[in-house]
Write a protein that holds these residues in place. Structure first.
Motif, PDB file in Angstrom:
ATOM      1  N   ASN A   1       0.897  -1.158   0.007  1.00  0.00           N
ATOM      2  CA  ASN A   1      -0.013  -0.132  -0.109  1.00  0.00           C
ATOM      3  C   ASN A   1       0.833   1.311  -0.124  1.00  0.00           C
ATOM      4  OD1 ASN A   1      -1.912   2.083   0.421  1.00  0.00           O
ATOM      5  ND2 ASN A   1      -2.322   1.483   2.556  1.00  0.00           N
ATOM      6  N   LEU A   2       1.077   1.873  -1.099  1.00  0.00           N
ATOM      7  CA  LEU A   2       1.695   3.181  -1.411  1.00  0.00           C
ATOM      8  C   LEU A   2       0.928   4.257  -1.565  1.00  0.00           C
ATOM      9  CD1 LEU A   2       4.175   1.049  -3.004  1.00  0.00           C
ATOM     10  CD2 LEU A   2       5.106   2.864  -1.742  1.00  0.00           C
ATOM     11  N   ASN A   3      -0.393   4.368  -1.123  1.00  0.00           N
ATOM     12  CA  ASN A   3      -1.325   5.114  -1.509  1.00  0.00           C
ATOM     13  C   ASN A   3      -0.784   6.568  -0.800  1.00  0.00           C
ATOM     14  OD1 ASN A   3      -3.826   6.952  -0.536  1.00  0.00           O
ATOM     15  ND2 ASN A   3      -5.077   5.382  -1.327  1.00  0.00           N
ATOM     16  N   GLY A   4      -0.959   7.489  -1.569  1.00  0.00           N
ATOM     17  CA  GLY A   4      -0.436   8.885  -1.206  1.00  0.00           C
ATOM     18  C   GLY A   4       1.092   9.267  -0.937  1.00  0.00           C
TER      19      GLY A   4
ATOM     20  N   ASP B   1      -0.639  -0.756  -4.898  1.00  0.00           N
ATOM     21  CA  ASP B   1      -1.614   0.457  -4.868  1.00  0.00           C
ATOM     22  C   ASP B   1      -0.779   1.761  -4.755  1.00  0.00           C
ATOM     23  OD1 ASP B   1      -3.614   2.524  -4.444  1.00  0.00           O
ATOM     24  OD2 ASP B   1      -4.197   1.521  -2.579  1.00  0.00           O
ATOM     25  N   PHE B   2      -0.667   2.541  -5.838  1.00  0.00           N
ATOM     26  CA  PHE B   2       0.067   3.937  -5.913  1.00  0.00           C
ATOM     27  C   PHE B   2      -1.116   5.072  -6.242  1.00  0.00           C
ATOM     28  CE2 PHE B   2       3.337   1.045  -6.996  1.00  0.00           C
ATOM     29  CZ  PHE B   2       4.656   1.370  -6.619  1.00  0.00           C
ATOM     30  N   SER B   3      -2.246   4.713  -5.657  1.00  0.00           N
ATOM     31  CA  SER B   3      -3.360   5.770  -5.977  1.00  0.00           C
ATOM     32  C   SER B   3      -2.766   7.061  -4.987  1.00  0.00           C
ATOM     33  CB  SER B   3      -4.605   5.199  -5.627  1.00  0.00           C
ATOM     34  OG  SER B   3      -4.424   4.782  -4.088  1.00  0.00           O
ATOM     35  N   ASN B   4      -3.252   8.217  -5.675  1.00  0.00           N
ATOM     36  CA  ASN B   4      -2.845   9.354  -5.072  1.00  0.00           C
ATOM     37  C   ASN B   4      -1.423   9.466  -4.921  1.00  0.00           C
ATOM     38  OD1 ASN B   4      -5.689  10.462  -4.846  1.00  0.00           O
ATOM     39  ND2 ASN B   4      -6.037   8.638  -3.402  1.00  0.00           N
ATOM     40  N   ALA B   5      -0.555   8.995  -5.430  1.00  0.00           N
ATOM     41  CA  ALA B   5       0.746   9.065  -5.177  1.00  0.00           C
ATOM     42  C   ALA B   5       1.446  10.021  -6.085  1.00  0.00           C
ATOM     43  CB  ALA B   5       1.653   7.656  -5.233  1.00  0.00           C
ATOM     44  N   GLN B   6       2.706  10.790  -5.661  1.00  0.00           N
ATOM     45  CA  GLN B   6       3.319  11.458  -6.402  1.00  0.00           C
ATOM     46  C   GLN B   6       4.641  10.864  -6.731  1.00  0.00           C
ATOM     47  OE1 GLN B   6       3.459  15.704  -5.245  1.00  0.00           O
ATOM     48  NE2 GLN B   6       1.988  15.349  -3.594  1.00  0.00           N
ATOM     49  N   LEU B   7       4.756  10.400  -8.133  1.00  0.00           N
ATOM     50  CA  LEU B   7       5.966   9.778  -8.942  1.00  0.00           C
ATOM     51  C   LEU B   7       6.730  10.615  -9.678  1.00  0.00           C
ATOM     52  CD1 LEU B   7       3.968   6.599  -9.362  1.00  0.00           C
ATOM     53  CD2 LEU B   7       5.180   7.237  -7.284  1.00  0.00           C
ATOM     54  N   HIS B   8       7.950  10.927  -9.263  1.00  0.00           N
ATOM     55  CA  HIS B   8       8.777  11.910  -9.905  1.00  0.00           C
ATOM     56  C   HIS B   8      10.166  11.057 -10.330  1.00  0.00           C
ATOM     57  CE1 HIS B   8      10.637  15.604 -11.765  1.00  0.00           C
ATOM     58  NE2 HIS B   8      11.709  15.298 -10.938  1.00  0.00           N
TER      59      HIS B   8
ATOM     60  N   GLU C   1      -5.575   8.474  -9.960  1.00  0.00           N
ATOM     61  CA  GLU C   1      -5.430   9.832  -9.452  1.00  0.00           C
ATOM     62  C   GLU C   1      -4.067  10.231  -9.054  1.00  0.00           C
ATOM     63  OE1 GLU C   1      -8.212  11.013  -6.586  1.00  0.00           O
ATOM     64  OE2 GLU C   1     -10.009  10.812  -7.753  1.00  0.00           O
ATOM     65  N   ALA C   2      -2.886   9.306  -9.360  1.00  0.00           N
ATOM     66  CA  ALA C   2      -1.562   9.501  -9.283  1.00  0.00           C
ATOM     67  C   ALA C   2      -1.125  10.599 -10.153  1.00  0.00           C
ATOM     68  CB  ALA C   2      -0.696   8.528  -9.424  1.00  0.00           C
ATOM     69  N   ARG C   3      -0.010  11.389  -9.674  1.00  0.00           N
ATOM     70  CA  ARG C   3       0.818  12.293 -10.455  1.00  0.00           C
ATOM     71  C   ARG C   3       2.127  11.656 -10.824  1.00  0.00           C
ATOM     72  NH1 ARG C   3      -1.981  17.018 -10.668  1.00  0.00           N
ATOM     73  NH2 ARG C   3      -0.052  17.983 -11.624  1.00  0.00           N
ATOM     74  N   ILE C   4       2.372  11.275 -12.217  1.00  0.00           N
ATOM     75  CA  ILE C   4       3.484  10.618 -12.626  1.00  0.00           C
ATOM     76  C   ILE C   4       4.380  11.503 -13.527  1.00  0.00           C
ATOM     77  CG2 ILE C   4       4.450   8.677 -13.458  1.00  0.00           C
ATOM     78  CD1 ILE C   4       1.640   7.331 -12.993  1.00  0.00           C
TER      79      ILE C   4
ATOM     80  N   ALA D   1      -5.530   9.775 -13.616  1.00  0.00           N
ATOM     81  CA  ALA D   1      -3.876   9.815 -13.259  1.00  0.00           C
ATOM     82  C   ALA D   1      -3.697  10.861 -14.284  1.00  0.00           C
ATOM     83  CB  ALA D   1      -3.336   8.629 -13.255  1.00  0.00           C
ATOM     84  N   THR D   2      -2.531  11.429 -13.971  1.00  0.00           N
ATOM     85  CA  THR D   2      -1.860  12.673 -14.528  1.00  0.00           C
ATOM     86  C   THR D   2      -0.552  11.979 -14.833  1.00  0.00           C
ATOM     87  OG1 THR D   2      -3.147  14.442 -13.758  1.00  0.00           O
ATOM     88  CG2 THR D   2      -1.100  14.951 -14.784  1.00  0.00           C
ATOM     89  N   LEU D   3      -0.204  11.782 -16.356  1.00  0.00           N
ATOM     90  CA  LEU D   3       1.136  11.149 -16.524  1.00  0.00           C
ATOM     91  C   LEU D   3       1.802  12.294 -17.672  1.00  0.00           C
ATOM     92  CD1 LEU D   3      -0.803   8.622 -16.201  1.00  0.00           C
ATOM     93  CD2 LEU D   3       1.038   7.478 -17.304  1.00  0.00           C
TER      94      LEU D   3
END
Length: 199
Positions: free
Chosen positions: A69-72, A89-96, A112-115, A133-135
């Motif tokens: 669980n990596l939510n947020g 689970d990467f929901s709502n996570a911020q991945l850069h 809803e993750a931002r990648i 999600a935003t990629l």
């Protein structure tokens, strides 16, 4: 290599994970999991609760985080190449600048993750969920996206060249300056989607 056998910052990884799980329930008691410039290659953290955790410049090559669980969570410059992430689970996570090259991500959740600046090159993403999600500047070349769910996702300057997309669902997707060269797929749903300056 199990979490009970790994030591970070003079603490057992298992104890760090337990303190983080407690923090998610009561921030006044536990401690948020913060990893900075550490190497955790091949570590096993199956089903770990890493919700709202923070990773910066971390090596997790071929680690096993299936069902985690990596939510947020916030991940910056993390290498998950070849990692087992099935059902994570990467929901709502911020991945850069996260590397998922050749990783196993079937049924993983990125809702809803931002990648930004990530690479999923040749990753297994069957039935992965990217709804809303935003990629941005994401490399998805050669990925297996069969049955993936991208309802309402926003893609900008992404490369999906050579990807497999049988049964992929992309209704209401917004894609700008993306590459779909040599991508293949049957029963792909682009209904109400908008593709601008894509090839």
């Amino acid at each position: 290599m199990t979490a009970s056998k790994v030591t970070i910052y003079a603490q057992r990884l298992a104890d760090i994970l337990a303190a983080h799980a407690e923090w998610t329930l009561n921030p006044a008691r536990g401690h948020r999991c913060r990893f900075h410039q550490v190497t955790l290659n091949e570590v096993e953290m199956r089903n770990a609760n890493l919700s709202r955790s923070w990773f910066d410049s971390v090596m997790l090559v071929e680690a096993d985080l299936s069902g985690a669980n990596l939510n947020g969570a916030e991940l910056n410059a993390v290498d998950l190449g070849g990692a087992l992430l099935t059902g994570s689970d990467f929901s709502n996570a911020q991945l850069h600048d996260v590397e998922f090259v050749r990783s196993f991500l079937s049924a993983a959740c990125f809702v809803e993750a931002r990648i930004d600046g990530a690479s999923f090159r040749q990753a297994r993403l069957e039935k992965a969920a990217f709804q809303d999600a935003t990629l941005t500047h994401v490399d998805l070349a050669g990925t297996n996206l069969n049955g993936a769910l991208l309802h309402g996702a926003k893609l900008a300057v992404c490369d999906l060249s050579g990807s497999k997309m049988d049964g992929a669902q992309l209704p209401r997707v917004r894609a700008e300056r993306c590459r779909f060269v040599d991508a293949t797929g049957t029963d792909v749903n682009f209904s109400y989607g908008r593709l601008k300056d894509c090839d």
